[in-house]
Design an enzyme around this catalytic site. Sequence first.
Site, mmCIF file in Angstrom:
data_model
loop_
_atom_site.group_PDB
_atom_site.id
_atom_site.type_symbol
_atom_site.label_atom_id
_atom_site.label_comp_id
_atom_site.label_asym_id
_atom_site.label_seq_id
_atom_site.Cartn_x
_atom_site.Cartn_y
_atom_site.Cartn_z
ATOM 1 C CB SER A 175 -1.359 -0.134 1.155
ATOM 2 O OG SER A 175 -0.100 -0.605 2.687
ATOM 3 C CG HIS A 203 -3.873 -1.137 -2.188
ATOM 4 N ND1 HIS A 203 -4.112 0.649 -2.419
ATOM 5 C CD2 HIS A 203 -3.792 -1.244 -0.500
ATOM 6 C CE1 HIS A 203 -3.839 0.764 -0.969
ATOM 7 N NE2 HIS A 203 -3.539 0.017 -0.235
ATOM 8 C CE LYS A 235 -7.934 0.998 1.018
ATOM 9 N NZ LYS A 235 -6.739 0.224 1.217
#
Length: 386
Positions: A175, A203, A235
Amino acid sequence: MRDFAAELRQRRSQGLERQRRLLASPQRPHATVDGRAVLAFCSNDYLGMANHPVLQAALIQALPEAGLGGGASHLICGHHQSHHQLEERLAAFTQRSAALYFSTGYMANLGVISALAGRGDTIFSDRLNHASIIDGCILSRARVRRYPHADMAALAAMLAETDGHKLVVTDGVFSMDGDVAPLAALAQLCRTHDALLVVDDAHGLGVLGPQGRGSVAAAGLSEQDVPLIVGTLGKAIGTSGAFVAGPQLLIDYLVQKARTYIYTTAMPPALASATCASLDIVEAEDARRTCLQALVQRFRQEAAAMGYELMPSDTPIQPILVGSNEAATALSDSLIAQGILVSAIRPPTVPEGEARLRVTFSAAHTEADLDRLLTALRHARAALAA
Ligand SMILES: *Cc1c(COP(=O)(O)O)cnc(C)c1O
């Protein structure tokens, strides 16, 4: 009693005090932050889904049918058919047998790790893993061995000298660095040493791999290779919540054992419907990923040419390595003075002396937005060198 005030003063004097900026617009590149218009390069809304009108419409439509409040935990009477449909959708999306919906990625990591390893077991964790993985390891009461970042020789040696149940856990995309874990090598090592592999793809999901199925799919790895994938929905997917996907047996086990799944209220059911709508778009619209990749490659080329130190990342996480906390703050201050918001990341989030600006890109950014960032970086470099 402890001198809390002194601790805060010390933090401030070390340039480590964190500020919460006040957002007064939806989460998007052109945002209103602390009362002023900025162009932001710091959200994890990688595909520009956070305010997609189709998702908003799906939420509004689902509200009266599915309801707002979760009302109870999943094992009492909160497990709504909207949650169940989302779990089936997530299993299909990740090409796993089954999935379990958690309220956040933080909770998913805590629950999964502490359920699948316990006293007498050993967890192997990459040194750069996310805080929620570190906390999950602590909560499990298992022995924890942290291996140097992505160092497969070191991990192999640790696995070889350990008996008993072994769990290996890694970020898919790291990250704060943006690099991808050596997933094929991890899968091979886990097979050799009979260890259970968990990949946290917070991610990678939506961003990497065919149809955005994530870093594990991008590496061509199946459920046999990587049994468990943790993903967050807040996200690239643009909503909220998280999940773990994997073999039916392990998902059944987690329903019984994952305390952060069992002892918490179910998420708003209507939100699960909005997330399903997002997955349809994320899967179908490769153009979002193509646009993101083009921004990333152009940024890397031009920022490196200016003399900025980048990291080996091809993902939308593009850190500019600065070094000291003061230098990172100075660069981020210079950018904010030019109307550009990029967050400075300092210890303890990253190792001492590795403070950086964490630039993140979104498919919602335009080439003109990138022009503005690059111009501001050029000015900052000139001003700070003077
Ligand atoms: C953001 C993040 C999480 C936490 O997910 P939330 O849904 O935001 O709680 C977990 N792991 C990694 C690697 C992350 O970056």
